[in-house]
Scaffold this active site. Sequence first.
Site, PDB file in Angstrom:
ATOM      1  N   CYS A 162     -10.862 -41.591 -23.131  1.00 44.55           N
ATOM      2  CA  CYS A 162     -10.017 -40.404 -22.988  1.00 44.55           C
ATOM      3  C   CYS A 162      -9.912 -39.878 -21.562  1.00 44.55           C
ATOM      4  O   CYS A 162      -9.258 -38.861 -21.330  1.00 44.55           O
ATOM      5  CB  CYS A 162     -10.481 -39.320 -23.954  1.00 44.55           C
ATOM      6  SG  CYS A 162     -10.382 -39.904 -25.652  1.00 44.55           S
ATOM      7  N   HIS A 292     -11.039 -29.890 -21.566  1.00 46.23           N
ATOM      8  CA  HIS A 292     -10.805 -31.069 -22.390  1.00 46.23           C
ATOM      9  C   HIS A 292     -10.594 -30.578 -23.829  1.00 46.23           C
ATOM     10  O   HIS A 292      -9.670 -31.011 -24.493  1.00 46.23           O
ATOM     11  CB  HIS A 292     -11.990 -32.030 -22.275  1.00 46.23           C
ATOM     12  CG  HIS A 292     -11.766 -33.336 -22.943  1.00 46.23           C
ATOM     13  ND1 HIS A 292     -10.658 -34.109 -22.690  1.00 46.23           N
ATOM     14  CD2 HIS A 292     -12.490 -34.014 -23.873  1.00 46.23           C
ATOM     15  CE1 HIS A 292     -10.718 -35.206 -23.437  1.00 46.23           C
ATOM     16  NE2 HIS A 292     -11.810 -35.172 -24.167  1.00 46.23           N
ATOM     17  N   GLU A 303     -18.776 -28.300 -23.588  1.00 47.92           N
ATOM     18  CA  GLU A 303     -17.920 -27.931 -22.457  1.00 47.92           C
ATOM     19  C   GLU A 303     -18.058 -26.453 -22.117  1.00 47.92           C
ATOM     20  O   GLU A 303     -18.012 -26.074 -20.945  1.00 47.92           O
ATOM     21  CB  GLU A 303     -16.453 -28.289 -22.774  1.00 47.92           C
ATOM     22  CG  GLU A 303     -15.569 -28.237 -21.537  1.00 47.92           C
ATOM     23  CD  GLU A 303     -14.173 -28.797 -21.776  1.00 47.92           C
ATOM     24  OE1 GLU A 303     -13.810 -29.014 -22.950  1.00 47.92           O
ATOM     25  OE2 GLU A 303     -13.457 -28.992 -20.777  1.00 47.92           O
ATOM     26  N   LYS A 321      -4.729 -28.500 -26.352  1.00 48.10           N
ATOM     27  CA  LYS A 321      -4.543 -29.565 -27.342  1.00 48.10           C
ATOM     28  C   LYS A 321      -3.937 -29.043 -28.647  1.00 48.10           C
ATOM     29  O   LYS A 321      -3.462 -29.831 -29.452  1.00 48.10           O
ATOM     30  CB  LYS A 321      -5.863 -30.304 -27.578  1.00 48.10           C
ATOM     31  CG  LYS A 321      -6.199 -31.219 -26.382  1.00 48.10           C
ATOM     32  CD  LYS A 321      -7.413 -32.072 -26.621  1.00 48.10           C
ATOM     33  CE  LYS A 321      -7.560 -33.161 -25.567  1.00 48.10           C
ATOM     34  NZ  LYS A 321      -7.841 -32.700 -24.207  1.00 48.10           N
ATOM     35  N   HIS A 326      -4.603 -34.317 -29.202  1.00 51.44           N
ATOM     36  CA  HIS A 326      -5.408 -35.049 -28.223  1.00 51.44           C
ATOM     37  C   HIS A 326      -4.711 -36.381 -27.966  1.00 51.44           C
ATOM     38  O   HIS A 326      -4.739 -37.271 -28.817  1.00 51.44           O
ATOM     39  CB  HIS A 326      -6.820 -35.262 -28.770  1.00 51.44           C
ATOM     40  CG  HIS A 326      -7.770 -35.859 -27.771  1.00 51.44           C
ATOM     41  ND1 HIS A 326      -7.367 -36.283 -26.512  1.00 51.44           N
ATOM     42  CD2 HIS A 326      -9.107 -36.105 -27.846  1.00 51.44           C
ATOM     43  CE1 HIS A 326      -8.420 -36.760 -25.873  1.00 51.44           C
ATOM     44  NE2 HIS A 326      -9.478 -36.669 -26.650  1.00 51.44           N
ATOM     45  N   PHE A 384     -15.347 -41.244 -24.553  1.00 53.34           N
ATOM     46  CA  PHE A 384     -16.373 -42.143 -25.079  1.00 53.34           C
ATOM     47  C   PHE A 384     -16.919 -43.010 -23.943  1.00 53.34           C
ATOM     48  O   PHE A 384     -16.231 -43.295 -22.980  1.00 53.34           O
ATOM     49  CB  PHE A 384     -15.783 -43.061 -26.153  1.00 53.34           C
ATOM     50  CG  PHE A 384     -15.632 -42.429 -27.499  1.00 53.34           C
ATOM     51  CD1 PHE A 384     -15.965 -41.108 -27.714  1.00 53.34           C
ATOM     52  CD2 PHE A 384     -15.146 -43.170 -28.565  1.00 53.34           C
ATOM     53  CE1 PHE A 384     -15.822 -40.531 -28.968  1.00 53.34           C
ATOM     54  CE2 PHE A 384     -14.992 -42.607 -29.825  1.00 53.34           C
ATOM     55  CZ  PHE A 384     -15.330 -41.296 -30.027  1.00 53.34           C
TER      56      PHE A 384
END
Lengths: 396, 262
Positions: A162, A292, A303, A321, A326, A384
């Site tokens: 991502c 994010h 976060e 988002k 996402h 990831f």
Amino acid sequence: MWPLKISACTAATALGPGLAPLRKALLARQGGLRPCDLPGMPDGIWIGRVPGLETVTLPAALAGFACRNNRLAELALGCDGFAGAVAAARARHGADRIAVVLGTSTAGIEETEQAWQQRENGTGPLPASFDYARTHDLQALPRYLRARLGLRGPALVVSTACTSGVRAMTEAAALIAAGVADAAVAGGVDTLCRMTLHGFASLELLSRGGPTRPCAADRDGISIGEGAGLVLLEREGDGPADAPLLLGAGASSDGHHMSSPHPEGLGAVAAMRAALDSAGLAPGGIDYVNLHGTGTRANDAMEDRAVHQVFGSFVPCSSTKGWTGHTLGASGAVEAIIALLCLEEGLVPGCLNLTELDAEFRADVAMENRPAALRRVMSNSFGFGGSNCSLVLGRA
Amino acid sequence: MSLHCRIGGLGILGPGLPGWAASAPILAGATPWQGGELALPPPALLPPTERRRTSQPVRLALAAAGEAVAAEPGGTALETIFASSNGDGAILGSILDALLALDGVAISPTQFHNSVHNAPAGYWHIAIGSVAPSLSLGGHDDSFAAGLLAAATAVATRAKPVLLCAYDMPMPPPLDRVRRTETGFAAALVLRPAAGEGAALTLRYRAAPAAWPAPADALDALAAGNPAARSLPLLRALAAGRTATIRLPLLEDAHLELQVAP
């Protein structure tokens, strides 16, 4: 190596092709997520599907590249005068001096999924019409855009889950700084496919029964979207005088776990601090942080801790988002462009679908749109494999 | 515009090429290459729970990367670049099969998070406890050239050494018919700033096509069957300690021109 000029940009998201519908939706607080209407997907999920994508056609000479991902790239470059801005840069610098650096996690795998379904008895060979190199292969994306835009500079494809799109932007910046290129088409493109939707479902990371609710006390996961975010990067002295700037970037690894973030956000803190250092800024120099903010329990909690550690409770932050979903490998590039829209509009967008903030959170999470005179914005992306990257963007 | 750097630690793993130290005489031409099986060691750097989850591409990449940094000062703090054309074809095929299951889709969550292209990078940074930045690239037939360009660019702009690891495994059926890869192969190099020690490498991007040269021997021929083995002309020049000019194709109409000096 900083700053670099963002001479042109465009995006295609669930709100529609181009910046105009995205800008309008941000201001009006209208998200683009809808109940999933694609066949064979997990039950009860919402997605951010780009309208009209299936009918996009590629130029005849490049028809072999046809797949959902390259159609989305084609849709995006036709918006906001982006292809024209690249042509102007090509005239200024020469085709062999413009690099193409793009991020993707899916590439054209949706094409491979279709080819798999056509195997006889589920065990035969893939159909002869399946073009692996120009659709499935990661490199198909930069190859397509490079050919489509008539460029002859180096082409790289980044695939760091991502953070792919944002890491593509940082590596494009490095190619310019090293003198390998004078300009670069950079960003990310990722498209909806069964592999990612069922894959995130297997990890129990998808929001069910409604759209994603980043930072909410009752958040339950991600809504996946598709998107393309493209920028044209040049040196500060080139391009339009009033174009926004990429002021700095920082990357890090968690070195912790393949799919769970470090609980205290060590890697996220390192990326944010490295981005501030590269831009020569203290935390107080940032006016808004685009998170994010995936809407998972773990990401948003991590976060919040990381942002609080770097910025305290004084810099407003939010996830966008809820508008786009996402967009995975495109998300960093799409959200960098959203950050530019926020700079232009003087807007701190409040998280969508958020009625009750997580009581544990200590950062200043915006719940409603706030007008604000923004000069510099940070955009965070995590992925990831423990991949982290933060950008600092600003007005000229 | 040319990029300058120096070559530090090296690692290699391929059929009949069991690590740099054992392979250097073969690469240098002093001992004939005999071929043989590719042996993939379980990554000793990882804790047992993580070790069991690692796939063949992860084992391949980590073996070469581990060898390249073993003697490198500050090796665990290195920024990393992993380059692979195919990623993990076995996991990809397994997930694509699972998506077609008639009794409901059941993807293994471990397989899904291991399917990301940056899985070897993720495991590497977990294995050595490194928070340094990492990049993972594709590149079809030219993934080694792509990785080398990104690594030399990183060294030039950040003035710090970088670990480059290129690796690829063969694809399982039915992908093997559309993406031919003959054998597993990995190469890892530490690139250092030009002011450091080691063989000098100069790299230029040329917007002109370069054909891959006809193989001079059986070892050269490996390059036709694995994108990571396109590192062989560079590795053979380094092992032999000789000056060389090498043209690495990057896309159909361009290449990297490398000059190596011991």
